[in-house]
Design a protein around this motif. Structure first.
Motif, short mmCIF file in Angstrom:
data_model
loop_
_atom_site.label_atom_id
_atom_site.label_comp_id
_atom_site.label_asym_id
_atom_site.label_seq_id
_atom_site.Cartn_x
_atom_site.Cartn_y
_atom_site.Cartn_z
N VAL A 25 -20.57 -35.36 33.36
CA VAL A 25 -19.54 -36.38 33.47
C VAL A 25 -19.53 -37.17 32.17
O VAL A 25 -20.59 -37.58 31.68
N VAL A 26 -18.34 -37.36 31.62
CA VAL A 26 -18.20 -38.02 30.33
C VAL A 26 -17.62 -39.42 30.53
O VAL A 26 -16.57 -39.57 31.16
N PHE A 27 -18.30 -40.41 29.98
CA PHE A 27 -17.86 -41.81 30.06
C PHE A 27 -17.42 -42.27 28.68
O PHE A 27 -17.86 -41.75 27.65
N SER A 28 -16.58 -43.29 28.67
CA SER A 28 -16.10 -43.82 27.39
C SER A 28 -17.20 -44.53 26.63
O SER A 28 -17.16 -44.60 25.40
N GLY A 226 -24.35 -40.62 21.84
CA GLY A 226 -24.22 -40.53 20.39
C GLY A 226 -23.94 -39.13 19.88
O GLY A 226 -24.38 -38.14 20.45
N HIS A 227 -23.20 -39.05 18.75
CA HIS A 227 -22.80 -37.74 18.25
C HIS A 227 -23.96 -36.97 17.62
O HIS A 227 -23.83 -35.77 17.37
N LEU A 260 -22.88 -38.35 29.95
CA LEU A 260 -22.67 -38.37 28.51
C LEU A 260 -21.65 -39.44 28.13
O LEU A 260 -20.74 -39.75 28.92
N ASN A 261 -21.80 -39.99 26.94
CA ASN A 261 -20.68 -40.74 26.39
C ASN A 261 -19.82 -39.80 25.55
O ASN A 261 -20.17 -38.64 25.33
N GLU A 262 -18.68 -40.28 25.10
CA GLU A 262 -17.72 -39.40 24.44
C GLU A 262 -18.29 -38.76 23.17
O GLU A 262 -18.00 -37.61 22.86
N GLU A 263 -19.13 -39.53 22.44
CA GLU A 263 -19.70 -39.00 21.20
C GLU A 263 -20.66 -37.85 21.49
O GLU A 263 -20.66 -36.85 20.78
N ALA A 264 -21.48 -37.98 22.53
CA ALA A 264 -22.43 -36.92 22.86
C ALA A 264 -21.72 -35.68 23.39
O ALA A 264 -22.23 -34.56 23.25
N ALA A 265 -20.55 -35.86 23.99
CA ALA A 265 -19.83 -34.74 24.59
C ALA A 265 -18.82 -34.10 23.65
O ALA A 265 -18.18 -33.10 24.02
N GLN A 266 -18.70 -34.61 22.44
CA GLN A 266 -17.57 -34.24 21.59
C GLN A 266 -17.55 -32.76 21.19
O GLN A 266 -16.49 -32.24 20.84
N ASP A 267 -18.68 -32.06 21.23
CA ASP A 267 -18.70 -30.66 20.84
C ASP A 267 -18.45 -29.70 22.01
O ASP A 267 -18.32 -28.50 21.79
#
Length: 638
Positions: A25-28, A226-227, A260-267
């Protein structure tokens, strides 16, 4: 068994795809996500209490779960959440490690959770880092047996390391491993080095629950922010199960969720390249991202892309929407070309309809917020120089003293210079020198040493700003209080931090603000400094002068904005690249033997130059002009 125990409200709806093998699940943002996880834990505790049963929790340390623990403490204090039936087992501990050390996980857990709730001390289980080597093997067996005696873990909270480790189960760990001693991976030690003020102070070993122990938990929730975690998250969720990525073993657990936050999920494929997953809503940002991706995939410049390229790579719907590859390509080429300007403050007497910045006023008041005393020249030294050369009223605001990044050896050098010039006996400098001779890097600095180290960085900063041509009266050392702890762990951002930033903005009334948008670590100094700026902006937003204030975000030495995210790019000539390098060199305490080097052994000036050159090369490969270097910025709308 249900895939998730409570109803999360993510930023984007989760959809199963052929790529993903673990529910996520991705959070902002990480705050919202952490509160939801804390609510799930609280619900489980209450359910167990209602059935008169103990609640067996497996707990993690590190920066990721801190906000979860804060919310649990808040619920205990404000809502009466009781921990009387809670039994905890922590994942791991450094070895050897005294439990009273500020680096121990015993200290961490009591500081963030146990000291603030009504848990029975006898119900707290944390691996001991002081067990003798002779007794260690049996100790690990007994720890494992104690978990089994309670019937296993009801809930296991996890973080994830960049090696893919969960707990300290490093690459090579067996899927059925139990609690044991393990040697830490070099990358894990690099990531821990800031907390220990240097990699040489990080223990080489640890005690950890095994993969088998973790997988036996009835429910598992893994947190990642985090990314800098995005690559390993993709490998874990979408890759094959392998001992080289220990967290991938969780693909075989039937009740695991990654939060996850958006940066961690970005890939993740569904977020990074959603056109490969299903139908897309082609807004301007997604279209730009997809076209840049297609150029990289086909090794073509923008204007050479064909209808076939779009159709063969999941982008036929964009082609239908855009009319033809020719029309799409021209639009994208013009968009990128219009981001490039040699006038970061706006070009006087010019048509600014397609430029990133306004032409008026011709001379702007500018604030460059720098989290540490060198981020300004490292991250945007060329733009900084251009703004000064073009006559703008440029102010630099160093948000923190940066004292913790000065080594003891560097501070001793300066202290001895002061001593050589001070002919009095028994002065304060003698005390400082004696302390520096006797202390190690992992020991907290006394106040006088922190002041000395802060002054070193202040004078280095002034040397750099004078070199660029900024008068001393325009250089502001804010020394935000959240930073001044003397350790890597900082205080939370407070009202006083925001007020200091807001007061400076109100005094200068800028037309431009530059701030560091490097959010790799959601608990890091850059993030707190940016939050202070954002909070100040929200507070000042109603004021008349703020209607003319534009915000530009730059990235740090490690990362750059993706090409599709860039709203303004400033080209640098070879001479300007050299001038930027010289400005960075004034920060001598950070040039050689820098304390927080990370796993990148290049010096900061090398990182900055290669990053700027890489951005220029990316633009050139897309078919645009060939510059020596480019600095990139993203506009922030508040």
């Amino acid at each position: 068994m249900k895939a998730i125990n409570i109803s999360y409200k993510p930023a984007g709806q989760f959809e199963d795809t052929r790529f993903e093998k673990i529910h996520n699940v991705v959070f902002s943002n990480s705050v919202e996500a952490s509160i939801c996880v804390a609510q799930e834990i609280a619900t489980l505790i209450k359910l167990k209490q209602a059935n008169n049963k103990p609640c067996i929790l497996g707990l993690a340390t590190g920066s990721s779960p801190i906000r979860v623990y804060e919310e649990l403490v808040r619920m205990h204090i404000e809502e009466g959440l009781s921990f009387s039936n809670v039994v905890t087992f922590n994942l791991d501990e450094y070895y050897p490690m005294d439990k009273n050390s500020i680096h121990s996980y015993f200290y961490f857990m009591h500081q963030h959770l146990f000291n603030h709730v009504n848990i029975n001390p006898n119900n707290i289980n944390i691996p001991s880092g002081s067990v003798s080597q002779k007794e260690l093997h049996q100790y690990c067996i007994d720890y494992e047996l104690k978990i089994k005696e309670y019937g296993g873990l009801d809930f296991q909270l996890l973080g994830i390391g960049r090696t893919g480790h969960i707990g300290f189960n490093e690459p090579g760990s067996h899927y059925n491993s139990g609690t044991r001693s393990i040697t830490l991976d070099h990358l894990t030690k690099i990531d821990a080095a800031p907390s220990f003020l240097g990699i040489n102070n990080v223990p080489k070993k640890a005690i950890t629950m095994g993969i088998g122990t973790v997988k036996s938990a009835k429910r598992i929730v893994l947190l990642a922010w985090g990314h800098n975690k995005s690559s390993i998250i993709k490998d874990t969720i979408e890759g094959e199960i392998t001992s080289e990525v220990p967290a991938s073993y969780l693909q075989k657990h039937s009740n695991t969720t990654f939060i996850l936050n958006e940066e961690a999920a970005q890939d993740l494929t569904r977020l990074n390249t959603p056109w490969l997953v299903g139908q897309c809503i082609w807004d301007e940002e997604l279209s730009s991202k997809a076209i840049i991706w297609l150029c990289d995939l086909t090794k073509k410049s923008i204007l050479k892309l064909t209808d076939e390229d779009y159709n063969n790579n999941g982008m036929s719907s964009l082609l239908i929407q855009g009319g033809s590859s020719y029309d799409i390509n021209i639009k994208m080429f013009n968009k990128l070309q219009h981001t490039i300007t040699g006038w970061p403050g706006g070009k006087p007497n010019a048509d600014d309809s397609s430029r990133p910045e306004r032409a008026k006023p011709h001379k702007k008041r500018v604030i460059i917020f720098s989290p540490h005393p060198d981020d300004d020249v490292i991250s945007m030294g060329g733009t900084f120089d251009r703004l000064v050369e073009q006559g703008h009223d440029v102010h630099i605001a160093y948000q923190t003293s940066g004292n913790i990044a000065v080594s003891n050896q560097e501070a001793l050098k300066f202290a001895e210079v002061i001593k050589d010039m001070d002919y009095s006996k028994g002065s304060k400098i003698d005390t400082i020198i004696n302390k520096l001779h006797s202390k190690t890097e992992d020991v907290e600095d006394i106040k006088d040493i922190r002041i000395l180290k802060g002054l070193i960085r202040k004078r280095e900063s002034l040397a750099a700003t004078r070199f660029v041509g900024v008068p001393d009266k325009n250089v502001h050392f804010l020394n935000l209080p959240f930073y001044e702890t003397g350790t890597i762990k900082k205080h939370p951002m407070g009202k006083i931090d925001v007020d200091i930033v807001a007061n400076l903005i109100t005094k200068i009334k800028p037309h431009q603000i530059y701030a560091a948008g490097d959010l790799a670590d959601p608990h890091g100094t850059h993030k707190v400094c940016l939050d202070a700026v954002f909070s100040a902006l929200n507070h000042l937003k109603p004021l008349k002068f703020m209607k003319d204030c534009w915000i530009w975000l730059y990235r740090g030495a490690w990362h750059e904005w993706d090409i599709h995210q860039i709203d303004m790019s400033i080209p640098m000539s070879p001479d300007q690249v050299l001038k930027k390098r010289k400005a960075i060199f004034f920060h001598q305490s950070q040039k050689d033997g820098v304390m927080f080097q990370g796993n990148d052994l290049r010096e900061f000036w090398v990182r900055a130059e290669e990053r700027n050159n890489e951005t220029a090369q990316k633009y050139h490969k897309l078919g645009l002009a060939d510059y020596a270097a480019l600095e990139a910025f993203k506009r922030y709308y508040y």
